[in-house]
Scaffold this motif. Structure first.
Motif, PDB file in Angstrom:
ATOM      1  N   GLN A 259      37.403  -8.183  30.577  1.00  0.00           N
ATOM      2  CA  GLN A 259      37.007  -6.759  30.408  1.00  0.00           C
ATOM      3  C   GLN A 259      38.120  -5.979  30.200  1.00  0.00           C
ATOM      4  O   GLN A 259      39.452  -6.160  30.412  1.00  0.00           O
ATOM      5  CB  GLN A 259      36.287  -6.424  31.979  1.00  0.00           C
ATOM      6  CG  GLN A 259      35.226  -7.392  32.348  1.00  0.00           C
ATOM      7  CD  GLN A 259      34.564  -6.784  33.619  1.00  0.00           C
ATOM      8  OE1 GLN A 259      33.751  -5.935  33.672  1.00  0.00           O
ATOM      9  NE2 GLN A 259      34.797  -7.367  34.635  1.00  0.00           N
ATOM     10  N   TYR A 261      38.595  -1.127  29.921  1.00  0.00           N
ATOM     11  CA  TYR A 261      37.980  -0.074  30.520  1.00  0.00           C
ATOM     12  C   TYR A 261      38.686   1.160  29.769  1.00  0.00           C
ATOM     13  O   TYR A 261      39.978   1.065  29.666  1.00  0.00           O
ATOM     14  CB  TYR A 261      38.153   0.086  31.946  1.00  0.00           C
ATOM     15  CG  TYR A 261      38.044  -1.293  32.770  1.00  0.00           C
ATOM     16  CD1 TYR A 261      36.861  -1.640  33.276  1.00  0.00           C
ATOM     17  CD2 TYR A 261      39.165  -2.132  32.956  1.00  0.00           C
ATOM     18  CE1 TYR A 261      36.663  -2.984  34.008  1.00  0.00           C
ATOM     19  CE2 TYR A 261      39.249  -3.415  33.511  1.00  0.00           C
ATOM     20  CZ  TYR A 261      37.901  -3.574  34.012  1.00  0.00           C
ATOM     21  OH  TYR A 261      37.734  -5.150  34.626  1.00  0.00           O
ATOM     22  N   ILE A 312      36.428  -5.689  37.870  1.00  0.00           N
ATOM     23  CA  ILE A 312      36.494  -4.080  37.942  1.00  0.00           C
ATOM     24  C   ILE A 312      37.198  -3.448  38.859  1.00  0.00           C
ATOM     25  O   ILE A 312      38.467  -2.677  38.726  1.00  0.00           O
ATOM     26  CB  ILE A 312      35.162  -3.498  37.609  1.00  0.00           C
ATOM     27  CG1 ILE A 312      34.327  -3.917  36.556  1.00  0.00           C
ATOM     28  CG2 ILE A 312      35.396  -1.878  37.484  1.00  0.00           C
ATOM     29  CD1 ILE A 312      32.989  -3.489  36.382  1.00  0.00           C
ATOM     30  N   MET A 331      36.086   6.878  35.194  1.00  0.00           N
ATOM     31  CA  MET A 331      36.204   5.994  34.120  1.00  0.00           C
ATOM     32  C   MET A 331      35.011   6.061  33.235  1.00  0.00           C
ATOM     33  O   MET A 331      33.864   6.613  33.840  1.00  0.00           O
ATOM     34  CB  MET A 331      36.036   4.463  34.775  1.00  0.00           C
ATOM     35  CG  MET A 331      37.239   3.949  35.592  1.00  0.00           C
ATOM     36  SD  MET A 331      38.784   4.618  34.673  1.00  0.00           S
ATOM     37  CE  MET A 331      38.746   3.302  33.467  1.00  0.00           C
ATOM     38  N   ARG A 333      33.724   4.072  30.191  1.00  0.00           N
ATOM     39  CA  ARG A 333      33.021   2.917  29.701  1.00  0.00           C
ATOM     40  C   ARG A 333      33.751   1.575  30.192  1.00  0.00           C
ATOM     41  O   ARG A 333      35.075   1.737  30.360  1.00  0.00           O
ATOM     42  CB  ARG A 333      33.074   2.975  28.222  1.00  0.00           C
ATOM     43  CG  ARG A 333      32.303   4.098  27.439  1.00  0.00           C
ATOM     44  CD  ARG A 333      32.271   3.940  26.028  1.00  0.00           C
ATOM     45  NE  ARG A 333      33.658   4.421  25.675  1.00  0.00           N
ATOM     46  CZ  ARG A 333      34.522   3.639  24.754  1.00  0.00           C
ATOM     47  NH1 ARG A 333      33.786   2.448  24.165  1.00  0.00           N
ATOM     48  NH2 ARG A 333      35.245   3.962  24.194  1.00  0.00           N
ATOM     49  N   MET A 334      33.139   0.480  30.296  1.00  0.00           N
ATOM     50  CA  MET A 334      33.812  -0.893  30.328  1.00  0.00           C
ATOM     51  C   MET A 334      32.792  -1.790  29.667  1.00  0.00           C
ATOM     52  O   MET A 334      31.761  -1.635  29.209  1.00  0.00           O
ATOM     53  CB  MET A 334      33.943  -1.259  31.931  1.00  0.00           C
ATOM     54  CG  MET A 334      32.450  -0.787  32.624  1.00  0.00           C
ATOM     55  SD  MET A 334      31.284  -2.077  32.368  1.00  0.00           S
ATOM     56  CE  MET A 334      31.367  -2.864  34.047  1.00  0.00           C
TER      57      MET A 334
END
Lengths: 415, 90
Positions: A259, A261, A312, A331, A333-334
């Motif tokens: 992932q 971010y 996350i 935050m 977007r991821m």
């Protein structure tokens, strides 16, 4: 059409209505000399260098989605070459040298910014490893230096170097020539440059089978029909095992979600790249002002381009350990990409037991930085039917001979 | 967050478990008899399928026992958990 300052002015006068498409969208031909499966950065770079260095232009790049939609547009854009082992550092350094002239080569601004990369050490052993790696880098002609916590605080005022931190920062390695590049621009730039050299980039074309006659490839089955080719280069990252199984090959690879971010945009606060192996996170600030954050892979195998919540949380903990001041940043977007993790954390850029079938995979979490160099050596491997000396150690046989290139943990940040 | 069904403890959150990779890889009974290719296949090669996958999980922060799970690697849906070892079907 060459991009230039004059072109900008001319197109401004016509209200920017006359820009041509950056690359064509041709129908696939019946036959090519070489087919590249996978239109990510590495595949496009391979096609570009096949045309530029080896004069092979009857080449198609087959992409199942769209250009820039896969891992090339999903990474955290960091470029560095401070790997420990000679084989790896020479390969990544070749890439670094290509990055340094890439915008000019491609006539496309890839926004390569050599803002430096700090790899932090939090324990005595970290610092010993850092000193060893810095020495190894310098012996291989790669810029690297050891910096103290005091110097880090001076260079990066927001970082927490307090000795009272849970994982206090004791020092770092710094590669001044490392930095970031705009990842979509890399895909678009290579696509446009390859297209201008006559290469067909075919999007929305998924390979569903590899055709063979005896032990030699004869072409591919795709969602847009059969295409004939004597040489097939496969560069499909997370889907490497899936395509390999079409040719009855087994690879030492497992696919995991990774992932990344970005935060809401902030005013400039961080003008370099900070990575930490011990708390396992990395962070830089994009030109738009977003904090770009990455961390570890999800532990389990996965092909869904999304990750889990505990990962996350872990990434955010790591960043806040380094920069407590970011605790109120929201935050934005991821997202996830699927990375092809190899047991020794090094790529496979190799011929295979099938004649005319070449694989470039196993980059794991660290492929973006290698985009130009990977394409450069893979083009050589395909065109000459033998590896370049830079990628010869990265063959598939090393898992039988035992000549692994163990960059796990050694490579500044765990892959 | 995955909800993982431990055969002994029932459904628990993903954070209680650690992952053990592909299931059903048995250590060769007589490694000396293997060729380098066969040994490499055992050590390194993995099926890594896109779809149904049998894999090992350990309830590390619970009963600490290993078990098998059948999971889809695209949807991440876990269809069943099963016991390992003697008497187990898989």
């Amino acid at each position: 059409m060459k991009y230039s300052a004059l072109g900008l002015v001319r197109n401004a006068f016509s209200h920017n209505k006359n820009w041509k498409e950056a690359w064509r969208s041709p129908e696939p031909k019946k036959e090519y000399d070489v087919i590249i499966v996978g239109g990510g950065g590495h595949g496009l770079a391979t096609a570009y260098y096949l045309a530029r260095e080896h004069r092979l232009t009857n080449v198609a790049v087959l992409e199942k989605g769209w250009i820039g939609g896969g891992n090339t547009g999903r990474n955290t854009t960091i470029v560095r070459s401070n790997y420990l082992w000679t084989e790896a550092s020479l390969l990544y350094e070749k890439s670094m040298q290509l990055w340094e002239g890439l915008s000019q080569d491609l006539n496309y601004n890839v926004m390569f910014s050599q803002r430096g990369v700090y790899n932090l050490g939090h324990t005595l052993q970290d610092m010993r490893d850092i000193e060893r790696r810095v020495n190894a880098n310098r012996l291989n002609g790669i810029d690297a230096e050891v910096v103290t916590a005091k110097q880090i605080k001076k260079d990066i005022p927001l970082i927490n170097t307090s000795p009272d931190a849970r994982y206090p920062i004791l020092g770092a390695s710094l590669q001044p020539r490392a930095g970031v590049a705009r990842h979509d621009a890399v895909a678009w730039g290579f696509a446009r440059a390859a297209d201008q050299l006559g290469i067909d980039i075919i999007e929305q074309c998924e390979v569903t089978g590899i055709n063979r006659n005896g032990n030699a490839v004869t072409g591919v089955e795709t969602t847009r029909g059969t295409i004939i080719a004597r040489k097939i280069g496969v560069v499909v990252a997370g889907n490497a095992s899936v395509v390999a199984s079409m040719a009855d090959l087994r690879l030492p690879i497992e696919s995991h979600p990774l992932q990344a971010y970005v935060s809401e945009p902030l005013k400039p606060v961080l003008d370099t790249v900070v990575m930490s192996n011990a708390v396992h996170g990395y962070i830089s600030q994009s030109d738009k002002g977003e904090l770009v954050i990455g961390a570890g892979i999800d532990a389990y195998n996965g092909y869904g381009q999304r990750g889990s919540f505990p990962t996350i949380e872990h990434a955010m903990q790591a960043i806040l350990e380094l920069f407590p001041v970011f605790s109120r940043v929201r935050m934005l977007r991821m997202w996830g990409g699927i990375v092809d993790v190899c047991p020794d954390a090094c790529p496979i850029i190799s011929k295979t037991p099938v004649d005319g079938l070449y694989f470039n995979c196993g980059w794991g979490t660290g492929g973006f930085k290698a985009t130009p160099g990977s394409g450069w050596v893979f083009a050589h491997t395909i065109a000459e039917d033998r590896p370049h000396e830079l990628n010869a150690p990265f063959n598939l046989q090393r898992f039988e001979t035992g000549a692994l290139i163990d960059e796990h943990g050694a490579a500044a940040v765990a892959h | 967050m995955l909800l993982i069904n431990c055969p002994w403890c029932g459904e628990r959150a993903e954070t209680e478990f650690s992952y053990g990779g592909e299931a059903g890889i048995t250590r060769p009974a007589d490694p000396d008899q293997l060729s380098d290719a066969e040994w490499a296949d055992y050590l390194f090669m993995r099926s890594n399928p896109r779809g149904a996958h049998k894999e090992l999980w350990n309830h590390a922060q619970g009963c600490r026992r290993w078990f098998g799970v059948e999971r889809d690697t695209v949807t991440y849906r876990m269809s069943r958990s099963y016991l390992l070892g003697d008497g187990a079907k898989d």
